[in-house]
Design a protein around this motif. Sequence first.
Motif, short mmCIF file in Angstrom:
data_model
loop_
_atom_site.label_atom_id
_atom_site.label_comp_id
_atom_site.label_asym_id
_atom_site.label_seq_id
_atom_site.Cartn_x
_atom_site.Cartn_y
_atom_site.Cartn_z
N ARG A 19 0.82 -1.21 0.00
CA ARG A 19 0.00 0.00 0.00
C ARG A 19 0.85 1.26 0.00
O ARG A 19 0.52 2.24 -0.66
CB ARG A 19 -0.93 -0.01 1.21
CG ARG A 19 -2.02 1.04 1.09
CD ARG A 19 -3.15 0.80 2.04
NE ARG A 19 -4.20 1.77 1.84
CZ ARG A 19 -5.29 1.87 2.60
NH1 ARG A 19 -5.47 1.01 3.59
NH2 ARG A 19 -6.20 2.79 2.37
N ALA A 20 1.98 1.22 0.73
CA ALA A 20 2.86 2.39 0.76
C ALA A 20 3.48 2.62 -0.61
O ALA A 20 3.55 3.75 -1.10
CB ALA A 20 3.95 2.19 1.80
N VAL A 21 3.95 1.56 -1.23
CA VAL A 21 4.56 1.68 -2.56
C VAL A 21 3.52 2.12 -3.58
O VAL A 21 3.80 2.96 -4.45
CB VAL A 21 5.23 0.36 -2.98
CG1 VAL A 21 5.73 0.44 -4.42
CG2 VAL A 21 6.39 0.02 -2.03
N LYS A 22 2.30 1.58 -3.47
CA LYS A 22 1.23 1.97 -4.40
C LYS A 22 0.90 3.44 -4.24
O LYS A 22 0.68 4.17 -5.24
CB LYS A 22 -0.02 1.13 -4.11
CG LYS A 22 -1.21 1.44 -5.01
CD LYS A 22 -0.92 1.02 -6.44
CE LYS A 22 -2.21 0.96 -7.28
NZ LYS A 22 -2.94 2.22 -7.35
N ALA A 23 0.90 3.94 -2.99
CA ALA A 23 0.64 5.36 -2.76
C ALA A 23 1.71 6.23 -3.41
O ALA A 23 1.42 7.28 -3.99
CB ALA A 23 0.56 5.64 -1.27
N LYS A 24 2.96 5.78 -3.32
CA LYS A 24 4.07 6.51 -3.95
C LYS A 24 3.92 6.50 -5.46
O LYS A 24 4.12 7.53 -6.12
CB LYS A 24 5.40 5.87 -3.53
CG LYS A 24 6.63 6.47 -4.19
CD LYS A 24 6.91 7.86 -3.69
CE LYS A 24 8.25 8.38 -4.23
NZ LYS A 24 8.49 9.78 -3.82
#
Length: 391
Positions: free
Chosen positions: A338-343
């Motif tokens: 989720r963090a990488v997708k947000a980035k």
Amino acid sequence: MDYFVSPYNKAADLKFPNDVKVYDTTLRDGEQTPGVCLGTSEKLQIARKLDELGIHQIEAGFPVVSKQEEKSVKTIVNEDLDAQILVLSRTKKEDIDKAIDCGVDGIITFMATSDLHLKHKFNMSREDILNICMNSIEHAKDHGLFVAFSAEDATRTDLNFLKQVYKKAEDCGADRVHIADTVGAISPQGMDYLVRELRSDLKAEIALHCHNDFGLAVSNCISGLLAGANAVSTTVNGIGERAGNTSLEELVMSLYLIYGVDLGFNISVFYELSQLVGELTHMNVPENKPIVGKNVFRHESGIHVDAVIEEPLTYEPFLPEMIGHHRKIVLGKHSGCRAVKAKLDACGIDVTTEELCKIVENVKKRREEGKYINDKLFNEIVRSVRGPFDP
């Protein structure tokens, strides 16, 4: 909702004084940090920002130290800020005359009172100290100044003598007496006892000047306020000699959010003020510094990031925007999809689920190799997985 603190705080039913004053000594005690030296323009920048915050009093310096210091104080006085301008003065007529010449609103005059200091610093008796202190207070009051008398090393001073000193200072016209916890050696419980003992004898305001040698400065000040003190000395970022002083931003935000005491400050400038002082003093703000540190609103752990994206207050007691700070999601070993997708979304990059999993795997791998995942490296990782794109 901008903040969410423990509901049990209110159950304690604590009572603070109605009118709490904060006098900031960044420009005096803060500058006494070894290696720190502020010029006139630098002091003025900090004074203006403190005034924008709405600080009640600014201890602008120690004018007898040098011609430059005197010039700095006069420059701040001439700025016509809303805050009262105070300076430090020894118990000497020439110091007080220098303060008067600078046009300040008041002085803080001081004298060590503990037997330890009397023996090893002055080689004087308690009676000698009493006479010296009171002459200086009367001289300052004769010239219309606000006068605070500070007993240096008060928290290691014999209680009966300390009461005698403060009572005589009050009788000579001192508007406020300062408890100086010079080496941070008192406990919150000890401060509670001391302030209550003094308050039973004194009508003057009582202020707290706490050092942070044991990390208790903010706690000691809050304990003292609850016991009947009226004012607190602070510095921006908690700078000062040794372990520093009571941190301005920690005290104000704790009073506001934890205890529900609103001093009316413009807290939105706190982060900017902190950064300014860090830059001008060449003292980097520790990344884990409460309230204003970089890491206070940085998140890496996948479990935390997932929740913060959904609702920031899950892992933040208050929103960074309240103090002019900002949030950042950091990519690394503990990052999840989720963090990488947000980035990726922030960069406008679309990837498949398979590509996302590979990017997350590479992010973890590169971080464990000792690489910091900045924007450049992140873009390289993405290109290695999905091919060229325009960042």
